[in-house]
Design an enzyme around this catalytic site. Structure first.
Site, PDB file in Angstrom:
ATOM      1  N   SER A   9       3.997   2.277   8.552  1.00  0.00           N
ATOM      2  CA  SER A   9       3.801   1.266   7.529  1.00  0.00           C
ATOM      3  C   SER A   9       5.090   1.072   6.757  1.00  0.00           C
ATOM      4  O   SER A   9       5.723   2.042   6.350  1.00  0.00           O
ATOM      5  CB  SER A   9       2.681   1.666   6.582  1.00  0.00           C
ATOM      6  OG  SER A   9       1.473   1.267   7.128  1.00  0.00           O
ATOM      7  N   ASP A  65       1.148  -7.665   2.327  1.00  0.00           N
ATOM      8  CA  ASP A  65       1.278  -6.230   2.059  1.00  0.00           C
ATOM      9  C   ASP A  65       2.743  -5.793   1.928  1.00  0.00           C
ATOM     10  O   ASP A  65       3.291  -5.158   2.821  1.00  0.00           O
ATOM     11  CB  ASP A  65       0.570  -5.457   3.182  1.00  0.00           C
ATOM     12  CG  ASP A  65       0.290  -4.008   2.804  1.00  0.00           C
ATOM     13  OD1 ASP A  65       0.852  -3.537   1.797  1.00  0.00           O
ATOM     14  OD2 ASP A  65      -0.484  -3.354   3.516  1.00  0.00           O
ATOM     15  N   HIS A  98       0.819  -1.216   0.000  1.00  0.00           N
ATOM     16  CA  HIS A  98       0.000   0.000   0.000  1.00  0.00           C
ATOM     17  C   HIS A  98       0.855   1.270   0.000  1.00  0.00           C
ATOM     18  O   HIS A  98       0.355   2.339  -0.338  1.00  0.00           O
ATOM     19  CB  HIS A  98      -1.056  -0.019   1.119  1.00  0.00           C
ATOM     20  CG  HIS A  98      -0.602   0.344   2.499  1.00  0.00           C
ATOM     21  ND1 HIS A  98      -0.339  -0.584   3.491  1.00  0.00           N
ATOM     22  CD2 HIS A  98      -0.389   1.544   3.082  1.00  0.00           C
ATOM     23  CE1 HIS A  98      -0.001   0.038   4.604  1.00  0.00           C
ATOM     24  NE2 HIS A  98      -0.021   1.331   4.389  1.00  0.00           N
TER      25      HIS A  98
HETATM   26  N1  ARG Z   1      -4.827   0.611   7.561  1.00  0.00           N
HETATM   27  C1  ARG Z   1      -3.533   0.674   6.960  1.00  0.00           C
HETATM   28  C2  ARG Z   1      -2.950   2.080   7.159  1.00  0.00           C
HETATM   29  O1  ARG Z   1      -3.539   2.908   7.748  1.00  0.00           O
HETATM   30  C3  ARG Z   1      -3.530   0.219   5.539  1.00  0.00           C
HETATM   31  C4  ARG Z   1      -4.206   1.119   4.565  1.00  0.00           C
HETATM   32  C5  ARG Z   1      -4.222   0.669   3.128  1.00  0.00           C
HETATM   33  N2  ARG Z   1      -5.223  -0.340   2.864  1.00  0.00           N
HETATM   34  C6  ARG Z   1      -6.534  -0.103   2.621  1.00  0.00           C
HETATM   35  N3  ARG Z   1      -7.337  -1.128   2.480  1.00  0.00           N
HETATM   36  N4  ARG Z   1      -7.098   1.088   2.481  1.00  0.00           N
HETATM   37  O2  ARG Z   1      -2.460   2.776   6.367  1.00  0.00           O
HETATM   38  N1  ASP Z   2      -1.405   1.446   8.000  1.00  0.00           N
HETATM   39  C1  ASP Z   2      -0.702   2.532   8.649  1.00  0.00           C
HETATM   40  C2  ASP Z   2       0.313   3.184   7.707  1.00  0.00           C
HETATM   41  O1  ASP Z   2       0.102   3.204   6.518  1.00  0.00           O
HETATM   42  C3  ASP Z   2      -0.068   2.069   9.916  1.00  0.00           C
HETATM   43  C4  ASP Z   2      -0.915   2.331  11.127  1.00  0.00           C
HETATM   44  O2  ASP Z   2      -1.679   3.307  11.132  1.00  0.00           O
HETATM   45  O3  ASP Z   2      -0.773   1.574  12.090  1.00  0.00           O
HETATM   46  O4  ASP Z   2       1.270   3.801   8.120  1.00  0.00           O
END
Ligand code: ARG
Ligand code: ASP
Length: 701
Positions: A636, A224, A88
């Site tokens: 991330s 990921d 991502h």
């Molecule tokens: N929750 C993770 C973070 O905040 C991954 C985000 C990307 N994935 C998604 N399905 N939107 O960034």
């Molecule tokens: N998914 C988040 C990021 O892209 C990580 C988090 O918020 O824990 O940095």
């Protein structure tokens, strides 16, 4: 000792005096771990020294870590510049290189040799060269009680001097960042590389497996990750893209552990967390929990409902709105977890109780007395402005047409180059734009806007009820053919006139000027006053709790270390979540009918034959794990490391029940989610057919 600032001394005292630590909370400054933190890390299992983690005169682990782009972390996994981060995090780049003929998003990408690696203009990675406390230099000339504007001027000048000194005669970039609301300042010096090429990406059905359904959730089965390579000039220094560039030889790269992990194992996360708010006043917590989060969630629910319906009805729309949906959904889901978490923990009430204790302590200290009440009063004044501002960004600027029209409203000139770039923006916009979705969304959002935002913050002369009809029926910006014809107008004055009188441009300007005139100035002024009070409050808290609480500065996109252990948790009554997931879970979720769970055929085949080769562990393949490391957005892609500093995983998310950790960390449910590095290796080798890539990595068995 005489060089230590008062604050460093304070920090030092905190660290030395700790006997028991609050479990696993904290994002620590790497250059300061030597001052005591290292003892706790070692007591909990770390087998490295502070100098192994961070050193300036010799290679240390920090030299293998980069800030990837502006919002993620990445780490070097070979001495030939190979870098791993999240799928991502590389999504934008993977998408850019994708076309119908080469659909890397769907099928994945593997460069079979160096010449096939794909350059990414605009993408940079930054290594931290050095970080240093510069509080004394930055506050030089600042006197107590000084007028704020003057104070800021002096500080800005001092910061510029420090940056200049750090970057004179070298190719580094430097910043000075405030910590603890300006009670401490640190200089950060970076070496920034700008030739970073895409090497490998798994298919999205792996890299985004579970999609937004599983996002922020455990158990998780997302592969990921993506792989890039950092290139340098022949002198191993940063250079703009050139075919003559060579793979960068880092001072340090991670050894990859194949030993696996178990519940209870020590781990640490070394990366660039974005923003946290640990020392917030109760009024701000209440605002987040009771007003901001619920309203923003409601507005995004409206958008998602409309989008999801349209996406389910039409496969082309599903692709067009995939990235938008993901980004709207991401914060939407996080905010829900956050508000629930804050409610469950009673964070606001705890803070109120603390504020009372603070005022009792401060009663005979004029420097601090009353600061929490002044903060409360400021938040009182701020609330209507913050609320209107939330609606401006989450309702008004969520209208795709308005944001798009903004490009034209803000175009400074209409020279041929500008028109070409506007046309390019238009091509990008229309490729993924369905006016019917936007129109329906607009009506839904503006109804809420009119209901909750007081008239004094709204533009005069914009009729909300008929807005969608008036704007969408009249604007030329809803239609690519009309817009292209318009942009072909040779007469610049006529074109300018057409743009200015377009209904969408007019609406954009009306909303923007209402925002700029009625919301922004007061909002900004109140925030400046809040900053000043927070500086006092923070200093007071550190003085009051000296020796009893260990402080760490809020995250601010600078390099930090968080540490903890591999650990499951209880998300609800009668349920225990194990900390490790495997390929079995991927296959349990497999369903070709559901987009988010459609396992690629190749992976299904491998699963059928159990042909895992060296990657088999107890008859399956490990996929992801959770641990108690305190992380946030920006972490991330961060390396997740074992007690020997070897790479065991790549961080990519947090568990939903713990997403309030940006405001309060709860050791019972706050967990970071990491990809098990062995799943990445398995995918590269068995699914991607790029096993040769492993030849340049170092393994510890
Ligand atoms: N929750 C993770 C973070 O905040 C991954 C985000 C990307 N994935 C998604 N399905 N939107 O960034
Ligand atoms: N998914 C988040 C990021 O892209 C990580 C988090 O918020 O824990 O940095």
């Amino acid at each position: 000792m005489k060089h230590l600032t008062r604050l460093t001394l304070l920090t030092l005292t905190f660290c030395l005096s700790l006997s028991t630590t609050r479990a696993d909370e904290g994002m620590w400054l790497p250059s300061l771990v030597a001052e005591g933190r290292i003892n706790d890390m070692r007591a909990k299992g770390l087998r490295l020294t502070a100098e192994d983690l961070y050193a300036v005169n010799q290679a240390s682990l920090k030299d293998a870590i980069v800030r990837f782009g502006s919002g993620c972390t990445g780490e070097l996994i070979s001495d030939e510049g190979l870098l791993i981060t999240n799928h991502h995090c590389g999504y934008g780049q993977i998408q850019q290189h994708s076309s119908v003929e080469h659909d890397y998003l769907t099928h994945g990408f593997a460069a079979m040799n160096r010449s096939e690696e794909l350059p990414n203009p605009g993408l940079v990675v930054s290594f931290l060269v050095e970080m240093r406390d510069v509080t004394d230099a930055v506050l030089k000339g600042v006197k107590p009680g000084m007028d704020e504007a003057q104070r800021t001027k002096i500080i800005d000048r001092n910061k510029a001097k420090a940056i200049q000194a750090a970057t004179k005669g070298n190719h580094y970039k430097a910043t000075v960042e405030a910590l603890y609301y300006g009670n401490q300042y640190f200089l950060f010096v970076y070496e920034v590389f700008e030739d970073v090429r895409l090497v490998f990406a798994p298919p999205s059905a792996v890299g985004k497996f579970g999609g937004d359904t599983d996002n922020w959730m455990w158990p998780r089965h997302t592969g990921d990750f993506s792989i890039f390579r950092v290139y340098a000039g022949p002198d191993n220094k940063p250079a703009p893209y050139s075919p003559e560039n060579v793979p960068y030889v880092p001072k340090k790269s991670f050894t990859i552990s194949l030993k696996g992990i178990d519940e209870g194992d020590f781990t640490f996360v070394y990366g660039f967390p974005g923003r946290t708010y640990q020392y917030l006043h109760s009024a701000a917590v209440r605002y987040t929990q009771q007003l901001s989060d619920p309203h923003k969630v409601k507005l995004r629910t409206l958008r998602l409902d409309i989008m999801n319906r349209a996406m389910a009805a039409d496969a082309a729309v599903r692709i067009q709105y995939a990235a938008k949906n993901a980004s709207v959904s991401n914060a939407w889901k996080k905010w829900q977890g956050e508000m629930r978490g804050l409610e469950r923990l009673g964070t606001a009430a705890k803070k109120e109780a603390f504020e009372e204790r603070f005022e009792a302590w401060a009663a005979d200290k004029p420097e601090y007395a009353g600061v929490t009440e002044r903060l409360a009063a400021l938040y009182d004044s701020l609330e209507p402005y913050a609320f209107a501002r939330d609606y401006h960004s989450e309702a008004v600027m969520a209208i795709e047409l308005l944001k798009f029209a903004g490009n034209f409203a803000n175009a400074r000139d209409l020279k041929p180059e500008t028109i070409a770039s506007l046309q390019k923006a238009a091509d990008g916009f229309f490729k993924d734009y369905v006016p019917a979705i936007d129109r329906e969304t607009t009506t839904a959002l503006l109804q809420e806007y009119a209901r909750y935002v007081p008239a004094r913050f709204r533009p005069q002369g914009v009729v909300i009820d008929s807005f969608a009809t008036a704007v969408f029926d009249r604007s030329l910006f809803t239609d690519s053919v009309q817009l292209r014809a318009l942009l072909a107008t040779a007469d610049t004055a006529a074109l300018r006139q057409q743009i200015n009188s377009d209904a969408a441009v007019e609406a954009y300007r009306a909303f923007l000027s209402a925002y700029q005139n009625t919301i922004e100035p007061t909002y900004a002024a109140l925030n400046r006053q809040l900053d000043t009070e927070y500086r006092t409050y923070m200093r007071g808290m550190m003085e009051m709790l000296d020796g009893t609480k260990e402080f760490y500065p809020d995250a601010n996109s600078t390099l930090r270390i968080a540490y903890g252990k591999v650990d499951g948790y209880r998300p609800m009554d009668a349920v225990y979540y194990e900390p490790v997931s495997t390929l079995e879970g991927v296959m349990q979720k497999d369903n070709p009918e559901i987009y988010d769970y459609d396992v690629p055929t190749r992976l299904r085949e491998i699963y059928e034959t159990k042909d895992y080769g060296p990657w088999a562990v107890n008859g399956t393949v490990p996929v992801a794990f959770i641990a108690t490391n305190h992380t946030t957005g920006g972490n991330s892609g961060s390396p997740v490391l074992n007690a020997d500093g070897e790479l065991i995983g790549v961080n990519f998310d947090r568990c939903w029940e713990g997403t309030m950790s940006d405001l309060e960390y709860d050791p019972t449910v706050c967990r970071n989610i990491a990809l098990d590095i062995r799943y990445a290796l398995f995918l590269i080798d068995r699914v991607g057919g790029a096993g040769y890539m492993l030849d340049e990595m170092k393994f510890s068995k």
